[in-house]
Design an enzyme around this catalytic site. Structure first.
Site, PDB file in Angstrom:
ATOM      1  N   HIS A 243      -2.227 -51.737  15.859  1.00  0.00           N
ATOM      2  CA  HIS A 243      -2.947 -51.873  17.320  1.00  0.00           C
ATOM      3  C   HIS A 243      -2.517 -50.685  17.786  1.00  0.00           C
ATOM      4  O   HIS A 243      -1.249 -50.235  18.141  1.00  0.00           O
ATOM      5  CB  HIS A 243      -2.607 -53.180  17.946  1.00  0.00           C
ATOM      6  CG  HIS A 243      -3.560 -53.068  18.965  1.00  0.00           C
ATOM      7  ND1 HIS A 243      -3.538 -52.390  19.965  1.00  0.00           N
ATOM      8  CD2 HIS A 243      -4.402 -54.213  19.235  1.00  0.00           C
ATOM      9  CE1 HIS A 243      -4.523 -52.870  21.090  1.00  0.00           C
ATOM     10  NE2 HIS A 243      -5.108 -54.143  20.571  1.00  0.00           N
ATOM     11  N   LEU A 253       2.042 -56.180  23.021  1.00  0.00           N
ATOM     12  CA  LEU A 253       0.625 -55.729  23.172  1.00  0.00           C
ATOM     13  C   LEU A 253       0.119 -55.448  24.563  1.00  0.00           C
ATOM     14  O   LEU A 253       0.200 -56.535  25.241  1.00  0.00           O
ATOM     15  CB  LEU A 253      -0.253 -56.934  22.304  1.00  0.00           C
ATOM     16  CG  LEU A 253      -1.293 -56.262  21.984  1.00  0.00           C
ATOM     17  CD1 LEU A 253      -1.386 -55.297  21.073  1.00  0.00           C
ATOM     18  CD2 LEU A 253      -2.576 -57.406  21.702  1.00  0.00           C
TER      19      LEU A 253
END
Ligand code: FAD
Length: 587
Positions: A243, A253
């Site tokens: 990601h 994240l």
């Protein structure tokens, strides 16, 4: 050894497991076995959204969604599965709404939708608003909603039970089928066997193979490794999604929703560099492209910070009130973990291992494949543990929360329908022997190697050699290191010798799973001499449809060897095409 008997046993209480349980629980006697308390599953950490072409705020349709999913996956997607997912997405969202999920709303009271990478209008013309969301806590809301509905339907949970093996036996027709699972009860240290007519793997991903990851500590790929050990192949394991926006140095994240809401990536020159790599949709290109572009900026010396090893996510042009309403949690992460104020300062970010596109191969009924052609009656898989394959070589953001709901539901329905027609297979007397022996070896062992050290070395080599860029040399180095670590693993022992809550012991078992999966991943990466989606080979920088438009299937097989690597067998499976011819992938 205690034996329990259920028609359907589901391994895992994340989104996929609980969505399956809601269906199976209404049709058959169902047990959910989970190593975590259900609402601690990783689904609860999902932030940005779950997509469906509801067309609530902009023109959209499921056919565009299908196309985006296939193109996003660089054409390695099984197109029948992508069609099912995009079509059933609409009901999947409405099911959750009816179950009580508090989605964000438009002023008119409809479910609001926002932009996400790779989701476009009319085959790539412009970004489209397709992601349904609940601020940046969408997964939390999904998990809580599903859990409440499981409770409502009296689903039986066995929490903090670790599944450590699958019991496969031959039926009277000579077909190998599941008879149940072997579990370890964390609270007592007792081994329990669950006999079942159907078994559903819903045990999530394996991000902990890497050091820098968005994944929780528990995502050790247990289900994948257990399937592998029972002769089931794993599909497309070389494809890992990195990601783009992990907090630099930490991997925590920051959802793509930050870019969906208008955030921009910049290099040390302040340049919006994605304009060069993806002129049409820029920062909202699919994740593989953005992650690689970021890594390239750093390589070419345009990284930021004292070591020039990250880029910046700029939200400073957004209104603080907008940030607070749509991105409250992730901006708080930046404050807490990096001491950065996103209202006024850009956030340091770098790619983080996030999602396994590969896993246990299944068809659109969630039935598990025994090989490239036949499925195993009574065995199912759904969610991140499975490879159906809707994500191909790169998953689009918000398609996983969708995948777990669509294929979780399907697994629950088909597994309980199968159970209604099938008989229980007898559990052999020695079903748990191998598991008990493995546990005792760790408990009684006098080995000098430590679990934490081997895990750390594994994660470091995978970060160094199997990340965004790969070559034959780096992959072979990873494999050689894994083999050395495997040998050292034989000489580990655990410090805690007790029976109650012995997490030390379970982490040792999990490390065994991680090592095997890392090897499978590397072997599949070695074989794929092309670059596609999340797998980029610097020594083979182009996509090669002629030779590699097929799924990888890796088996664990003591008798075989592949390219000098013993114990592995390699095969392929055709990609399912319906309507879309592979095209060059431009954004
Ligand atoms: C930080 C983060 C943010 C994300 N954001 C999004 C997003 O916004 N949108 C999106 O679409 N996707 C997102 N994803 C991806 C998505 O959340 C996951 O792929 C998905 O939730 C996986 O669901 P699952 O049910 O397959 O597995 P999980 O939710 O991980 O559940 C796995 C279950 O299996 C159980 N289990 C595992 N091993 C065993 C064992 N040996 N024995 C018994 N039980 C076991 C666990 O206890 C757990 O209950 C995100 C992922 C992360 C990490």
């Amino acid at each position: 050894m205690q034996v329990h008997k259920y028609d359907v046993v589901i391994i895992g209480a994340g989104g996929a497991g609980m969505r399956a349980a809601i269906e199976a629980g209404q049709r058959a006697r169902t047990a959910v076995i989970s190593k975590l308390y259900p609402t601690r599953s990783h689904t609860g950490a999902a932030q940005g959204g779950m997509c469906a072409a509801l067309a609530n705020v902009e023109e959209d349709n499921w056919e565009w969604h299908t196309f985006d999913t296939i193109k996003g996956g660089d054409y390695l997607v099984d197109q029948d599965a992508a069609e099912v997912m995009a079509k059933e997405a609409i009901d999947a969202v409405l099911d959750l709404e009816r179950m009580g999920l508090p989605f964000n709303r438009t002023p008119e009271g409809r479910i609001d939708q926002r932009r996400f990478g790779g989701h476009t209008r009319d085959h790539g013309k412009a970004p489209v608003r397709r992601a349904c969301y609940a601020a940046d806590r969408t997964g939390h809301m999904i998990l809580q909603t599903l859990y409440q509905n499981c409770v409502k339907h009296n689903v039986e949970f066995f929490n903090e039970y670790y599944v450590l093996d699958l019991v496969m036996v031959e039926d009277e027709n000579g077909v190998r089928r599941p008879a149940g699972v072997v579990t370890y009860d964390l609270a007592t240290g007792d081994v329990h066997v669950f006999q079942a007519k159907s078994v559903i793997f819903a045990s999530g991903g394996c991000g902990k193979i890497f050091k820098t990851t968005s994944n929780a500590h528990t995502l050790t790929g247990d289900g994948m490794a257990i399937a592998l050990r029972n002769g089931i192949p794993l599909e497309d394991m070389e494809f890992v999604q990195f990601h783009p926006t992990g907090l630099a140095g930490l991997g925590i994240l920051v959802s793509e929703a930050a870019r969906g809401e208008g955030g921009i990536l910049r290099n040390s020159e302040g340049e919006r560099f994605m304009e060069r790599y993806a002129p049409t949709i820029k920062d909202l290109a699919p994740r593989d492209i953005v992650a690689r572009s970021m890594a390239n900026e750093v390589r070419e010396g345009r990284g930021c910070g004292p070591n020039k090893d990250y880029v910046l996510l700029d939200l400073t042009h957004l209104e603080p009130a907008h940030i607070d309403a749509k991105l409250p949690d992730i901006t708080e992460f930046a404050r807490t973990y990096l001491g950065v104020e996103p209202y006024t300062e850009p956030v340091p970010v770098f790619p983080t291992a996030h999602y396994a596109m590969g896993g246990i191969p299944t068809n659109i009924k969630a039935e598990v494949y025994a090989n490239s052609e036949e499925t195993i009656p009574g065995l199912y898989a759904a969610g991140e543990v499975a490879c159906v394959s809707v994500h191909g070589s790169n998953r689009l953001g918000t398609n996983s929360l969708l995948d777990i709901n669509v294929f979780g539901k399907r697994a629950g329905i088909f597994a309980s329908e199968y159970a209604a027609t099938a008989d229980f297979l007898p559990i052999p007397d020695d079903a748990a022997d191998a598991t008990v022996a493995a546990l005792n070896k760790l408990l009684d062992g006098q080995g000098t190697e430590k679990v934490g050290e081997i895990r750390k070395e594994l994660q470091e080599v995978m970060d160094a050699d199997m990340q965004v860029f790969r070559t034959e040399e780096t992959i072979r180095n990873a494999i050689a290191t894994i083999e050395k670590l495997e040998a050292r693993y034989e000489n580990i022992s655990v410090q805690d010798k007790g029976k109650r809550f012995n997490l030390d012991l379970l982490e040792a078992m999990e490390l065994g799973f991680l090592l095997q999966l890392a090897k499978v991943m590397s072997v599949a990466a070695l074989h794929r001499q092309e670059s596609r989606g999340g797998h980029f080979r610097e020594d083979f920088p182009n996509r090669d449809d002629e030779n590699f438009m097929k799924h990888s299937m890796v088996y664990m097989d003591a008798e075989s060897e592949f390219e000098g690597i013993s114990g592995m067998r390699f095969d392929t499976k055709p990609v399912v095409f319906t309507r879309y011819e592979p095209m060059e992938r431009k954004y």
